[in-house]
Design an enzyme around this catalytic site. Structure first.
Site, PDB file in Angstrom:
ATOM      1  NE  ARG A   1      -5.103  -7.579  -6.090  1.00 25.84           N
ATOM      2  CZ  ARG A   1      -6.036  -6.856  -5.504  1.00 25.84           C
ATOM      3  NH1 ARG A   1      -7.203  -7.391  -5.223  1.00 25.84           N
ATOM      4  NH2 ARG A   1      -5.832  -5.598  -5.188  1.00 25.84           N
TER       5      ARG A   1
ATOM      6  CG  ASN B   1      -2.135  -0.944   0.960  1.00 27.94           C
ATOM      7  OD1 ASN B   1      -2.265  -1.533  -0.123  1.00 27.94           O
ATOM      8  ND2 ASN B   1      -2.974  -1.113   1.972  1.00 27.94           N
TER       9      ASN B   1
ATOM     10  CG  ASP C   1      -5.947  -3.751   4.598  1.00 27.95           C
ATOM     11  OD1 ASP C   1      -7.133  -3.873   4.223  1.00 27.95           O
ATOM     12  OD2 ASP C   1      -5.130  -3.019   3.995  1.00 27.95           O
TER      13      ASP C   1
ATOM     14  NE  ARG D   1     -10.833   0.857  -4.161  1.00 33.84           N
ATOM     15  CZ  ARG D   1     -11.641   1.890  -4.242  1.00 33.84           C
ATOM     16  NH1 ARG D   1     -12.725   1.817  -4.945  1.00 33.84           N
ATOM     17  NH2 ARG D   1     -11.374   2.997  -3.594  1.00 33.84           N
TER      18      ARG D   1
HETATM   19  C1  UD1 Z   1      -6.820   1.618   1.282  1.00 31.46           C
HETATM   20  C2  UD1 Z   1      -5.960   0.393   1.190  1.00 31.46           C
HETATM   21  C3  UD1 Z   1      -6.723  -0.843   1.652  1.00 31.46           C
HETATM   22  C4  UD1 Z   1      -7.318  -0.601   3.042  1.00 31.46           C
HETATM   23  C5  UD1 Z   1      -8.097   0.720   3.109  1.00 31.46           C
HETATM   24  C6  UD1 Z   1      -8.522   1.087   4.514  1.00 31.46           C
HETATM   25  C7  UD1 Z   1      -4.467   0.912  -0.634  1.00 31.46           C
HETATM   26  C8  UD1 Z   1      -4.032   0.634  -2.037  1.00 31.46           C
HETATM   27  N1  UD1 Z   1      -5.511   0.223  -0.175  1.00 31.46           N
HETATM   28  O1  UD1 Z   1      -7.932   1.402   0.401  1.00 31.46           O
HETATM   29  O2  UD1 Z   1      -5.814  -1.944   1.695  1.00 31.46           O
HETATM   30  O3  UD1 Z   1      -8.184  -1.656   3.362  1.00 31.46           O
HETATM   31  O4  UD1 Z   1      -7.284   1.802   2.611  1.00 31.46           O
HETATM   32  O5  UD1 Z   1      -7.428   1.195   5.358  1.00 31.46           O
HETATM   33  O6  UD1 Z   1      -3.851   1.708   0.057  1.00 31.46           O
HETATM   34  N2  UD1 Z   1     -14.780   6.050   0.702  1.00 31.46           N
HETATM   35  C9  UD1 Z   1     -15.819   6.814   0.193  1.00 31.46           C
HETATM   36  N3  UD1 Z   1     -15.575   7.627  -0.878  1.00 31.46           N
HETATM   37  C10 UD1 Z   1     -14.336   7.717  -1.462  1.00 31.46           C
HETATM   38  C11 UD1 Z   1     -13.297   6.932  -0.928  1.00 31.46           C
HETATM   39  C12 UD1 Z   1     -13.545   6.120   0.156  1.00 31.46           C
HETATM   40  O7  UD1 Z   1     -16.942   6.766   0.687  1.00 31.46           O
HETATM   41  O8  UD1 Z   1     -14.174   8.473  -2.429  1.00 31.46           O
HETATM   42  C13 UD1 Z   1     -15.039   5.167   1.878  1.00 31.46           C
HETATM   43  C14 UD1 Z   1     -14.831   3.692   1.551  1.00 31.46           C
HETATM   44  O9  UD1 Z   1     -15.990   3.111   0.978  1.00 31.46           O
HETATM   45  C15 UD1 Z   1     -14.519   3.126   2.915  1.00 31.46           C
HETATM   46  C16 UD1 Z   1     -13.737   4.266   3.587  1.00 31.46           C
HETATM   47  O10 UD1 Z   1     -14.050   5.438   2.854  1.00 31.46           O
HETATM   48  O11 UD1 Z   1     -15.683   2.888   3.662  1.00 31.46           O
HETATM   49  C17 UD1 Z   1     -12.247   4.072   3.606  1.00 31.46           C
HETATM   50  O12 UD1 Z   1     -11.799   3.669   2.333  1.00 31.46           O
HETATM   51  P1  UD1 Z   1     -10.378   4.111   1.754  1.00 31.46           P
HETATM   52  O13 UD1 Z   1      -9.491   4.556   2.861  1.00 31.46           O
HETATM   53  O14 UD1 Z   1     -10.583   5.053   0.625  1.00 31.46           O
HETATM   54  O15 UD1 Z   1      -9.836   2.757   1.173  1.00 31.46           O
HETATM   55  P2  UD1 Z   1      -8.853   2.624  -0.032  1.00 31.46           P
HETATM   56  O16 UD1 Z   1      -7.996   3.856  -0.099  1.00 31.46           O
HETATM   57  O17 UD1 Z   1      -9.590   2.184  -1.233  1.00 31.46           O
END
Ligand code: UD1
Length: 421
Positions: A402, A23, A310, A93
């Site tokens: 992955r 990450n 995670d 993603r």
């Molecule tokens: C990253 C990590 C993933 C980890 C997650 C939470 C990477 C590549 N992946 O994923 O391994 O599980 O952080 O620690 O770093 N959300 C919204 N709108 C947005 C973006 C997010 O509503 O535009 C929500 C998501 O649905 C979720 C929360 O915010 O409920 C946190 O998600 P987010 O921190 O964005 O996860 P990722 O960055 O995708």
């Protein structure tokens, strides 16, 4: 080669080295896009997601070489096609991380929407909202995010105050990278403070970016006209480390992991201690010894520095053999209990009610055929298999590649008996 067979019941013992963090390396590779000239990224884990990100950057036109240590040398100056196609984004993603850097450096980007995902809907609305606040014109057409800068500043984004509605890791990273090349100051409020965001900010700073408040929820960025490619060594993978520690705890083992960054693991180490493990911290190394059946530990996932989502699936496996009942509450992602049905096939006693799993520890798990459904779910099945009696076949094991470098080699080095077929 899409299945592994684990002969359970072996106690893990010995020493292994932690790999670079998935990450952290993914946003850092995306951030190479904003540097002029070559960046050299070292401590890169050999992972499927890294290969995918490399392919994505190469497809856009970046010059890219990987040496025999898996170090990556990238020069994005030759980019001609700032596009992240659906075929790539659907498998990873984190491809969304190209959006901010592309629009900041090249004034335009076309990135497929990630769409649905195994662990919940995972929208990217906050990434889009943040970039719009910086002056990007963004439209979603036929499943693609089309972004361009079009203002009096030519191709530059414009710094702004951005308040994130929710703490989002990749959302913060996308905006942070873009802000480094924007005109003027950007303030990101309610920013993610995950260690991987900090590692990214260190790389950007080494490229010449002006960032303050790194590792806090208020990040100030003074945009620069240009940034330069540079060298960066990726931080250790705290989730890989946590996964191996849970595996050792479940098998009542005795292991040492080197190349660790211990301060990033507080919440996980606290829970392992509560479970009965003896933990010793050295300089960049962690040792764990477990001499008892695990105590049950309640888990409540939340953004850093609280317990990471995670690591939730791995603690589900640990609690499945604990001496008592525990409750795991998943607060970040809906539908992140898919490992539960598979653990139940191995004899676990788990009830899911909404976002809570109530786990009654059983004496032992039994080997069974199971199927991986996402990255961390597959890790939980592998460690459950290590502690189980008999053989466990984990199907669809490609998910694990992955995010875990050479997982069966590392576990076998600790005495596990795992074969891939
Ligand atoms: C990253 C990590 C993933 C980890 C997650 C939470 C990477 C590549 N992946 O994923 O391994 O599980 O952080 O620690 O770093 N959300 C919204 N709108 C947005 C973006 C997010 O509503 O535009 C929500 C998501 O649905 C979720 C929360 O915010 O409920 C946190 O998600 P987010 O921190 O964005 O996860 P990722 O960055 O995708």
């Amino acid at each position: 080669m899409n299945k592994i067979t684990i002969h359970g019941g072996t106690r893990l013992a010995g020493t292994i080295k932690a790999s670079g963090a998935k990450n952290a390396v993914l946003p850092i590779l995306a951030a190479t896009l904003v540097g002029q000239g070559e960046s050299h990224i070292s401590h890169v884990p050999h992972l499927h997601d890294v290969t995918t990100m490399n392919q994505l950057l190469a497809q856009m036109g970046a010059q890219l070489t990987v040496d025999h240590h898996s170090d990556i040398y990238i020069n994005p100056d030759s980019i001609t096609d700032p596009v992240a196609p659906y075929e790539t984004v659907k498998t990873m993603r984190a491809s969304i991380l190209a959006l901010g850097p592309l629009v900041a450096r090249f004034g335009q980007a076309k990135v497929s929407l990630p769409g649905g995902c195994q662990i919940g809907s995972r929208p990217v609305d906050l990434h889009i909202k943040g970039l719009k606040a910086m002056g990007a014109e963004i439209e979603v057409i036929d499943g693609y995010i089309h972004a361009r800068t079009k203002n009096a500043l030519g191709n530059r984004l414009q710094g702004n105050r951005i308040v994130m509605d929710k703490v989002t890791v990749t959302g913060t990273e996308n905006i942070l990278i873009a802000a480094c090349l924007a005109q003027g100051e950007t303030l990101i409020e309610n920013a993610a403070i995950e260690p991987e965001v900090v590692d990214l900010a260190k790389y950007l700073s080494a490229m010449g970016a002006n960032i303050e408040g790194i590792g806090t929820s208020k990040i100030y960025v003074q945009g620069k006209d240009s940034l330069n490619g540079t060298h960066h060594a990726v931080m250790p993978d705290r989730i890989e480390i946590g996964t191996f520690l849970v595996a050792a705890a479940m098998t009542q083992g005795d292991i040492t992991i080197t190349n660790t960054s211990n301060e990033d693991l507080d919440a996980v180490l606290d829970k392992l201690t509560e479970a009965g493990a003896q933990i010793e911290l050295g300089e960049n190394q962690i040792s764990l010894k477990m001499n008892q059946r695990p105590n049950p530990v309640d888990i409540y996932t939340a953004p850093h520095p609280a317990f990471p989502t995670d690591m939730q699936a791995q603690f589900c496996a640990l609690n499945a053999v604990a001496d008592g009942t525990s409750i795991i509450t998943e607060n970040l992602f809906e539908n992140r209990f898919m490992h539960v049905e598979e653990l139940k096939r191995m004899g676990a006693d788990i009830n899911v009610e909404g976002n809570r799993a109530i786990i009654k520890g059983v004496d032992h798990l039994s080997g069974a055929p199971v199927t991986a459904t996402d990255l961390r779910a597959s890790a939980s099945l592998v460690i459950a298999g290590l502690a189980a009696q008999g053989d466990t076949d984990v199907h669809d094991i490609h998910y694990i590649d992955r995010g875990y470098e050479a997982i069966e080699e590392k576990l076998n080095q600790l005495g596990a008996k795992i074969i891939r077929s």
